[in-house]
Scaffold this active site. Structure first.
Site, PDB file in Angstrom:
ATOM      1  N   ASP A   1       0.791  -1.231   0.000  1.00 38.79           N
ATOM      2  CA  ASP A   1       0.000   0.000   0.000  1.00 38.79           C
ATOM      3  C   ASP A   1       0.824   1.282   0.000  1.00 38.79           C
ATOM      4  OD1 ASP A   1      -2.619  -1.025  -0.159  1.00 38.79           O
ATOM      5  OD2 ASP A   1      -2.568  -1.583   1.955  1.00 38.79           O
TER       6      ASP A   1
ATOM      7  N   ASP B   1      -6.613  -4.335  -5.811  1.00 43.08           N
ATOM      8  CA  ASP B   1      -6.298  -2.977  -5.349  1.00 43.08           C
ATOM      9  C   ASP B   1      -4.851  -2.582  -5.691  1.00 43.08           C
ATOM     10  OD1 ASP B   1      -7.936  -4.715  -3.833  1.00 43.08           O
ATOM     11  OD2 ASP B   1      -8.136  -3.296  -2.199  1.00 43.08           O
TER      12      ASP B   1
HETATM   13  N1  GLY Z   1      -7.548  -1.295  -0.605  1.00 45.05           N
HETATM   14  C1  GLY Z   1      -8.463  -1.711   0.360  1.00 45.05           C
HETATM   15  C2  GLY Z   1      -9.860  -1.367   0.068  1.00 45.05           C
HETATM   16  O1  GLY Z   1     -10.217  -0.979  -1.027  1.00 45.05           O
HETATM   17  O2  GLY Z   1     -10.656  -1.490   0.962  1.00 45.05           O
END
Ligand code: GLY
Length: 339
Positions: A53, A114
């Protein structure tokens, strides 16, 4: 109740990023000062190697500070973060690892959709004096994901599980969606935005096609399951709890996608994005005096029973990003990636 976040949390870049967008809109130096203060709280993220992330966290905070606030020294932070991110890359799999293995769930080398969003940091770094390897890794990740993460109809799994010794794709799973084979709305949003962004950097038509395919099935399923342009949190969920954050991400992505396609297609995406933004700007979705965010009705992690039908910072972030694109588009033909 208000849930505060810490710098290690994946959402830590969104508040500073939102402030940079407000600065872009208002030009108010006091907002820029606040944005800088909040951005620098994410400083340690640049060395974080325990999560994929870092892309979200650093690109939304420092990246916007650089591009919208004109703070050139932030470039070094972006480069450091890009290097931290690629420590998680395994060439055998051809993907950056999202999360650590979860043996009890049988999840090895988990890669989530993601993660496509984190690639923007790598493209940026490669284009700004960083190693071309960063771009190669981003492209390879996008190719591997294109191959395994999608079902034939263009919908995607949330999690792809790989064998890290052979590189073999093992199975598709979900963490935040309704079921392994359902269409988790925000996951589909990351896919549409992710492939649009990868196309913007590569001009490789395969990625444009993937973005359009993901957008096509999303719009079709939305029509079947929702009374407006704001999707339920998962297209296959039996309940109709909304996720406004997915709508915001998709509106922003489609405004960009509309710049890369034929006139007819462009009008479809643009009209859909504008309709979505109009609905998000109505009484039904605006927080107004209910709390200090912009939007209501987002859902973060339904299966865990948390952040259900509430205000979430990344909905506000992509809402503002989309509105700024729209405003800018009216003045000049503009894309967020050529700011
Ligand atoms: N990247 C985590 C979410 O979209 O909740």
């Amino acid at each position: 109740t208000v849930r505060r976040t810490v710098w290690q949390d994946w959402v830590s870049g969104f508040y500073p990023g939102t402030l940079w967008f407000i600065y872009k809109y208002s030009g108010d130096p006091e907002i820029a000062r606040l944005a800088e203060e909040q951005t620098e709280k994410c400083s340690r993220v640049q060395y974080l190697r325990s999560t994929h992330d870092v892309g979200f966290m650093i690109n939304c905070s420092y990246g916007n500070g650089l591009r919208l606030g004109g703070i050139d020294e932030y470039a070094e932070v972006l480069h450091n973060a890009a290097h931290s991110l690629v420590t998680r890359y395994n060439p055998l799999v051809g993907c950056i690892k999202s999360w650590e293995d979860n043996r009890s769930r049988g999840w090895y080398y988990p890669v989530i959709i993601d993660n496509m969003m984190n690639l923007e940091l790598l493209f940026w770094a490669a284009e700004h004096g960083g190693s071309p390897r960063l771009k190669d890794i981003a492209i390879r990740h996008a190719e591997t994901t294109m191959k395994h993460h999608f079902r034939p109809d263009g919908s995607c799994y949330h999690v792809a599980v790989y064998n890290q010794r052979t590189g073999k794709f093992l199975c598709g799973k979900t963490h935040q969606g309704y079921s392994d084979n359902s269409m988790w709305s925000r996951g589909q949003a990351w896919a549409i935005y992710g492939y649009t962004m990868v196309y913007s950097f590569t001009k490789d038509k395969r990625f444009l096609d993937q973005a359009q395919k993901a957008a096509g099935i999303y719009m079709k399923r939305l029509k079947e399951t929702s009374d407006d342009c704001i999707p339920r949190w998962d297209m296959d969920a039996p309940d109709d709890v909304k996720d406004a954050s997915a709508a915001c991400i998709i509106a922003s992505a489609l405004l960009e996608l509309s710049e890369y396609v034929s006139t007819d297609q462009a009008a479809t995406y643009r009209d859909f994005a504008i309709k979505t933004l109009n609905q998000l700007s109505s009484n039904r979705y605006q927080s107004r005096d209910k709390n200090f965010s912009f939007l209501l009705h987002s859902t973060g992690h339904h299966p865990a029973g948390t952040e259900i039908d509430t205000s979430i910072i990344y909905a506000d972030y992509y809402y503002l990003e989309a509105l700024l694109k729209l405003r800018r588009n009216r003045q000049t033909l503009w894309s967020v990636h050529s700011r």
